[in-house]
Design an enzyme around this catalytic site. Structure first.
Site, PDB file in Angstrom:
ATOM      1  N   ASP A   1       0.811  -1.222   0.000  1.00 25.55           N
ATOM      2  CA  ASP A   1       0.000   0.000   0.000  1.00 25.55           C
ATOM      3  C   ASP A   1       0.843   1.269   0.000  1.00 25.55           C
ATOM      4  O   ASP A   1       0.456   2.276   0.593  1.00 25.55           O
ATOM      5  CB  ASP A   1      -0.941   0.037   1.225  1.00 25.55           C
ATOM      6  CG  ASP A   1      -1.794  -1.202   1.309  1.00 25.55           C
ATOM      7  OD1 ASP A   1      -2.295  -1.619   0.264  1.00 25.55           O
ATOM      8  OD2 ASP A   1      -1.947  -1.748   2.415  1.00 25.55           O
TER       9      ASP A   1
ATOM     10  N   LYS B   1       1.850   2.400  -4.998  1.00 26.50           N
ATOM     11  CA  LYS B   1       2.504   1.933  -6.232  1.00 26.50           C
ATOM     12  C   LYS B   1       1.637   2.188  -7.465  1.00 26.50           C
ATOM     13  O   LYS B   1       2.142   2.530  -8.518  1.00 26.50           O
ATOM     14  CB  LYS B   1       2.813   0.426  -6.127  1.00 26.50           C
ATOM     15  CG  LYS B   1       3.858   0.092  -5.075  1.00 26.50           C
ATOM     16  CD  LYS B   1       4.137  -1.391  -5.043  1.00 26.50           C
ATOM     17  CE  LYS B   1       2.972  -2.215  -4.551  1.00 26.50           C
ATOM     18  NZ  LYS B   1       2.563  -1.953  -3.169  1.00 26.50           N
TER      19      LYS B   1
HETATM   20  P1  IMP Z   1      -2.737 -12.693   1.797  1.00 25.48           P
HETATM   21  O1  IMP Z   1      -1.818 -12.159   0.753  1.00 25.48           O
HETATM   22  O2  IMP Z   1      -4.175 -12.428   1.527  1.00 25.48           O
HETATM   23  O3  IMP Z   1      -2.453 -14.117   2.112  1.00 25.48           O
HETATM   24  O4  IMP Z   1      -2.433 -11.893   3.163  1.00 25.48           O
HETATM   25  C1  IMP Z   1      -1.191 -12.026   3.845  1.00 25.48           C
HETATM   26  C2  IMP Z   1      -0.764 -10.704   4.451  1.00 25.48           C
HETATM   27  O5  IMP Z   1      -0.419  -9.805   3.416  1.00 25.48           O
HETATM   28  C3  IMP Z   1      -1.854 -10.001   5.275  1.00 25.48           C
HETATM   29  O6  IMP Z   1      -1.229  -9.304   6.344  1.00 25.48           O
HETATM   30  C4  IMP Z   1      -2.449  -9.018   4.300  1.00 25.48           C
HETATM   31  O7  IMP Z   1      -3.051  -7.924   4.937  1.00 25.48           O
HETATM   32  C5  IMP Z   1      -1.206  -8.608   3.530  1.00 25.48           C
HETATM   33  N1  IMP Z   1      -1.494  -8.149   2.181  1.00 25.48           N
HETATM   34  C6  IMP Z   1      -1.830  -8.885   1.102  1.00 25.48           C
HETATM   35  N2  IMP Z   1      -2.005  -8.109   0.019  1.00 25.48           N
HETATM   36  C7  IMP Z   1      -1.775  -6.852   0.415  1.00 25.48           C
HETATM   37  C8  IMP Z   1      -1.778  -5.581  -0.256  1.00 25.48           C
HETATM   38  O8  IMP Z   1      -2.007  -5.462  -1.468  1.00 25.48           O
HETATM   39  N3  IMP Z   1      -1.478  -4.510   0.503  1.00 25.48           N
HETATM   40  C9  IMP Z   1      -1.174  -4.602   1.818  1.00 25.48           C
HETATM   41  N4  IMP Z   1      -1.160  -5.746   2.488  1.00 25.48           N
HETATM   42  C10 IMP Z   1      -1.460  -6.868   1.799  1.00 25.48           C
END
Ligand code: IMP
Length: 422
Positions: free
Chosen positions: A13, A16
């Site tokens: 976040d 980008k």
């Molecule tokens: P997942 O990618 O859904 O498995 O989430 C794993 C971790 O990455 C969690 O803490 C999410 O909040 C974080 N996360 C996944 N995608 C993003 C994003 O695009 N921005 C910020 N955090 C992310």
């Protein structure tokens, strides 16, 4: 423009989407190389707001080819919705979007398992986006995944899906969750497969041929350095290589074809989901949330906020080989009287100048701060380096220096024109 990898230098976040959009002007091709629809890239063009999850932000500019590389995991149903949504907004999506035939497919059992595992973990949960990302990459590594090439071949899809659903239903039942209906999933994915078929191709060959013709490629990172499966704050990470190396494996473009790496970072720090965040601070969280800022683009969750952490960004420079920095959200600090910047961590008697690998140790670290006097002037109307208040310039210079990289862009708002090339 040379071939450029753009990565997030913090916890995702970083803004980008906007920087990619600005840099796309000079690129011919934009490639997503990691992650899935867990990402949310927000781009403002005029008064219109676009949130992209899987489609590279380059789609918003005419004449650019957008590639979803092999390193991405694709939820086809969600991708169809995204394409339809973009078309509704008047964005042309056709031969300008190509999806790798070897990108893995996210299926409903991945989402279900993602949710169930989070419940089982209780207070140790990761705080995932529940998009099934971890289980999809897990299947890829276990060599039981389905790929886009399977999705667009109905007979192959049917037999592979039957096998995968039968095994995953056993697991779901054991976890006390509802099993999935093979017929329903097959029907839904057939529709998506048919819709996406014209977009699916061998993107490795396509990229090599385009580069031979002299095309310049922008590699669009998703998430951030500290969410990288290898280099992040494991286990509080996502399941792909979000760092610069992932651009090679996730696209099939070799390292010697990469010319530079741009790191995007906010003028402060944020994180969504669980896991250590050494500079987390209630005062700055309240301030930013009060301004209506820092709510997740994918899940709408309020982001955790903190002071700028130069230990983390310096580490990001080391891991990614960042040449130039794009600092975003400078205007978020416009009203702050005294701005803190973390320059080291303390852990008992130890001092860290890099991010320790163990999430537990990192969680116990205390930030060592230096303070900067705030500029207390709106910066959102500044259009050149000279128009920025001297104290804001000093702050930007200092955080770039502490991050061990050159300042390249300062961003003072979401619009294209609120971008200052330094
Ligand atoms: P997942 O990618 O859904 O498995 O989430 C794993 C971790 O990455 C969690 O803490 C999410 O909040 C974080 N996360 C996944 N995608 C993003 C994003 O695009 N921005 C910020 N955090 C992310």
């Amino acid at each position: 423009m040379a071939n450029t990898i753009l990565v997030g230098a913090q916890w995702g976040d970083e803004g980008k989407g906007k920087i990619i959009d600005v840099m796309t002007e000079k690129a011919d091709i934009v490639v997503r190389y990691a992650g899935g629809n867990n990402a949310g890239h927000t781009v403002f063009i005029g008064k219109k707001k676009y949130i992209l999850h899987l489609v590279p932000s380059g789609i918003l500019r005419k004449g650019k080819l957008c590639v979803i590389g092999n390193g991405v995991v694709v939820d086809p149903v969600s991708l169809v919705k995204e394409i339809q949504g973009l078309r509704k907004l008047g964005v042309k999506v056709g031969p300008n979007l190509v999806v790798s035939e070897t990108a893995h497919v996210v299926l409903p059992y991945h989402r279900e398992l993602d949710a169930q595992r989070e419940v089982l973990k209780g207070k140790n949960k990761i705080g995932t986006t529940k998009r099934g990302i971890g289980p999809a990459y897990g299947d890829k590594a276990a060599r039981v995944g389905l790929r886009m090439i399977d999705l667009i071949h109905p007979e192959r899809m049917e037999s592979k899906l039957r096998w995968r659903i039968s095994e995953n239903n056993e697991v779901l039942r054991a976890l006390g969750a509802k099993p999935l209906s093979f017929k329903t999933v097959l029907a839904e994915y057939r529709v998506a497969g048919n819709y996406l078929k014209p977009f699916v191709a061998n993107t490795v060959v396509l990229l090599h041929e385009a580069m031979q013709r002299g095309n310049d490629v922008l590699f669009e990172g998703a998430q951030g350095t500290f969410l990288d499966i290898d280099h992040g704050t494991y286990p509080f990470v996502t399941s792909s290589n979000t760092t610069a190396g992932g651009a090679c494996t996730g696209s099939g473009v070799p390292p010697h074809r990469m010319d530079r790496v741009v790191g995007v970072m906010k003028a402060y720090t944020t994180r969504v989901g669980e896991g250590p965040l050494p500079t987390e601070n209630a005062e700055i969280s309240d301030l930013l949330h009060g301004m209506g800022r820092e709510f997740g683009a994918t899940t709408g969750r309020p982001r955790r906020c903190g002071w700028f952490d130069s230990v983390a960004t310096r580490h990001a420079t080391m891991v990614n080989g960042i040449d130039g920095l794009a600092v975003t959200n400078l205007d978020g600090l416009d009203s702050v009287e005294t701005i803190k910047v973390c320059v080291a961590y303390r852990h008992g008697k130890a001092r860290y100048d890099f991010v320790p690998n163990d999430a537990q140790t990192l969680a116990e670290c205390q930030p060592v701060y230096v303070e900067f006097e705030g500029w207390r002037t709106p910066t959102d109307k500044a259009r050149s380096w000279k128009q920025l208040p001297p104290k804001a310039r000093a702050y930007l210079k200092a955080i770039a220096e502490l991050s061990d990289a050159k300042l390249f862009i300062a961003s003072v708002g979401p619009a294209r024109e609120q971008t200052i090339f330094v």
